[in-house]
Design a protein around this motif. Structure first.
Motif: not given
Lengths: 515, 515
Positions: B304-313, B437-448
């Motif tokens: 149930d735990e998730v390792v995520m990887l991402g990039a903007h398309l 900064g400037g990309t999508d890891h911030l969306s996660f980081d901002r919530y810890g």
């Protein structure tokens, strides 16, 4: 009187009129018009390929030279040159699999599409002329794309550069090579022209077939094009060989888009293109013209002798020919402006020449030499030819002057070394026995008339501006052009005042006079 | 079984499955599909701004991920985003004082000219809003040009660059700054977005007046554009603020031509322009979509735990968004392809996310986080949010991975340092406490949630490709992308196999969660 108390002697022989050289420097630094001249030649005038653009620039220059007080400013026809040509519209885009406008410039003497055409690609992956037969009957309404393996690589070194002290010292320490080597520049140009004239057999056959079958156009790119910078010229011989308005639209496009189209074709992705190219040919006046203007000599014994300075005014058409060679033209015009502004009274006559047709094989300067300076029957210098004390040329971009190429003329070395001394602090220090080729001093040098081209910092010449769509005003370096004009003015003045002409090369080079 | 004889231990804690890491490397080096993926995302698909281009790429990616065997490959709507927009035609040229086609790209959400329009320039030399009143009533059928003092300077240093050992060592030796500094990237982006939203008062007033009076278009350029490379984006907020098809044609043009037009206007040279811009708005589906796909976990306690990887398309539209960010998308897709190809059985679930709307403010990732991972009322992590073991992001161009930014997460440092060791020979060595900064890891980081972005060699990112018309396939570096995919696959695999999740930052950063 002339060689009075203000004149300093450098070394054994050269007497320099330091007061005048100082005035030249003041005028050139404080009241420079070199950028204004460049602005008119580039932004206001536009490209200066044979045609109305060149004629407009030539007339503007003539009028400006006259306004500055030069004598006998004139356009002089040197013979039949060829049809003029300009672009009146160029639009190119991919419309499927999605829309993308593509940077495109017609190659010189391209034909037209007559209207906006939508077309499929005919992709030719094989460049041997036998395989071309496979495409017979398939070219109608197609845009031709030939597979290329160009590679776009990022620049980890600067696009721009200046000569280092080490590089200059190396140039200065070169020794004169064998004759063949000394004419390397000219030979290289001849070989290139020969290759252009003979043409690529495949290319010729393919274009002939494409025109006969009614293809819409053909795409080109080059290995060194990237980042939106396109190297664009045209087949050197097309003007002479009779390009016509109904020729194929012949288009250079950005290399990134060229390679994208190749990849899409190899992946069998359907591609649609749209293309609107309109060019215009001018046959009303096929003559070639040089611009000439004089500062008459004042010494009764020397005024028939002439110190010449020149640069080619023509350009390729993809931009406004700023570094090739509005730069050189502006520097040369500025040099004579400076001399007039400070009121020099040269012993010899000073003659400025702005050449035409240089880009297609030094036509303007070659024909000036054969019309005026050489006897066509004997290939020997005429009296007028013997009276040319020296010819100085600038045509290596926007970079400041770092010295001068002796073109194998060893006797001129000690003279120029002393002439450079007052300008050492401006970065001009180097005298090299080396040749440099590819421009109009060769037209003089080949007949033994002392003809020289200055060493200039390369800046972005080979990477961004030389024969590209980016050869524009903003790529000019104002401080460099000011410096160059000052040094040229100094050299021309020295040559006009010197007791003797600049010595000719030994042995005489009349044997080189076969074309 | 899992931690058998082939498993080596580095340092005190991290146990690495070297056999699998070796397989990852073999697969990634010998059977890489990263460039084929990039080819489809760029050349074949085209730009991926909100609209049909993005949706096509998202569907292609989803299908490709499913074909590689990922589970539940899907497009997931994250909310209402805005109208789609594409360019259907763009042609711009100067027709007087001579013809010159000009490199031009409509800014995002530009309106149209409806047809080919010929127009004079209205030159605005003053940018204070009071002076704008002087132009009232003079805008009809004009193309607006605002005086700019940009300076084009030649590049004496390379456009491309890689981090030196010294630079990496400096990054590695940084210490964690105060909180404010640690969120610098996010704050900077917020400030930029705020500036964009508030808008330049002059610009807004002028555009409003221009539209009301019936101007044809407005020209733009930027200081860093040169050589045919144009930096082009669009007002971030335009999509949201309701750009419409009848807005002004809003055109970015090559800086050399922009400055030429300014000079000609200042010299009172009559100029004529022709302009044909056709854009299309899409309002049929205003939702934003992310692409998601999983490799399900196999450990009953951890799946149930998730390792995520991402990039903007998504991308800007001036080119095909190759380095921003088909590069990152292709690397992330390649990483999961590698993991599937070698048949890993991860303990945790691995989830790939390809985001949308990143360029306009991280919309896709932000909304994923608020839709799934955070309770909107309490601003605390949901169970699903607590289950995210780590998020890894790639969005700094085509350069290979040189290490990782800890984003202030000190506890993750020793872990990642050990994870990098098997890849040190590939040039990836550096762990820095720094934020980026400037990309999508911030969306996660901002919530810890532990969210990270890799350190990548810059190559030409800031000089030639980032938000430019040159962000194309040929500016991708295949070997770098292969390397990046291998390292990402290794990190994701390690995170999926580790006994514990990656530790979260202390203190928890929920306080940052105000938008």
């Amino acid at each position: 009187m002339l060689l009075g108390s203000s004149v300093l002697a450098y070394g054994q022989t050269e007497k320099l009129d330091m007061a005048t050289l100082d005035k030249i420097r003041q005028e050139g630094q404080q009241r420079s018009q070199v950028m204004e001249t460049a602005f008119y030649l580039t932004d206001v005038n536009g490209p200066r390929l044979q045609g109305p653009g060149f004629v407009k620039a030539a007339n503007w220059s003539k009028d400006k030279l006259a306004a500055w007080g030069l004598q006998n400013a004139r356009l002089e026809a040197w013979g039949d040159w060829g049809k003029g040509w300009t672009v009146e519209r160029c639009y190119f885009a991919m419309t499927a699999p999605y829309y993308k406008s593509i940077i495109a410039v017609p190659r010189a003497w391209s034909g037209s599409t007559n209207k906006l055409q939508t077309a499929d690609i005919l992709f030719i992956s094989d460049t041997d002329t036998t395989a071309l037969e496979n495409y017979k009957g398939k070219l109608k309404n197609k845009i031709i794309l030939i597979d290329q393996s160009y590679k776009v690589t990022p620049s980890f070194t600067g696009d721009a550069d200046r000569f280092t002290d080490e590089e200059l010292q190396k140039m200065a320490s070169e020794t004169a090579g064998p004759r063949g080597q000394r004419m390397q520049g000219d030979s290289a140009m001849r070989r290139r022209l020969m290759a252009m004239r003979v043409g690529n057999l495949f290319n010729q056959k393919m274009r002939k077939m494409a025109k006969a079958e009614g293809a819409v156009g053909i795409l080109n790119s080059t290995q060194n094009s990237k980042d939106g910078t396109l190297f664009v010229s045209g087949d050197y011989a097309n003007a002479a060989l009779g390009a016509t308005p109904d020729d194929l639209a012949d288009l250079s496009i950005s290399v990134e888009d060229y390679l994208m189209l190749c990849r899409l074709m190899k992946a069998n992705v359907p591609v649609k293109l749209e293309l609107d190219v309109k060019t215009k040919f001018f046959a009303d006046d096929i003559k070639g013209y040089n611009v000439l203007a004089d500062i008459p000599g004042t010494d009764p014994k020397l005024k028939d002798e002439v110190v010449m300075l020149g640069a080619h005014l023509d350009s390729w058409h993809a931009a406004t020919g700023a570094t090739d060679n509005a730069a050189g033209s502006s520097v040369m015009m500025e040099a004579v402006r400076i001399l007039k502004a400070i009121g020099v009274k040269p012993r010899r006559t000073i003659r400025l020449a702005l050449w035409s047709g240089e880009e297609q094989g030094l036509h303007g300067s070659k024909n000036y030499v054969t019309n005026h300076l050489v006897n066509a029957t004997t290939n020997q210098l005429t009296k007028e030819g013997q009276n040319v004390a020296a010819y100085f040329n600038v045509d290596n971009g926007t970079g400041k002057i770092r010295g001068i190429y002796l073109q194998g003329n060893e006797a001129a070395g000690p003279i120029f070394a002393q002439w450079l001394k007052p300008f050492n602090d401006l970065g001009a220090t180097t005298v090299t026995i080396q040749n440099t080729g590819g421009t109009d001093h060769l037209s003089f040098d080949r007949y033994g008339i002392p003809g020289f081209q200055f060493i200039q910092d390369p800046i972005e010449y080979s990477t961004r501006t030389h024969h590209t769509n980016m050869d524009t005003y903003d790529h000019l370096q104002p401080d460099d052009l000011k410096q160059a004009a000052i040094i040229v003015a100094g050299f021309v003045y020295n040559a006009a005042m010197r007791d003797q002409k600049i010595p000719a090369k030994q042995p005489a080079t009349a044997q080189q006079a076969t074309r």
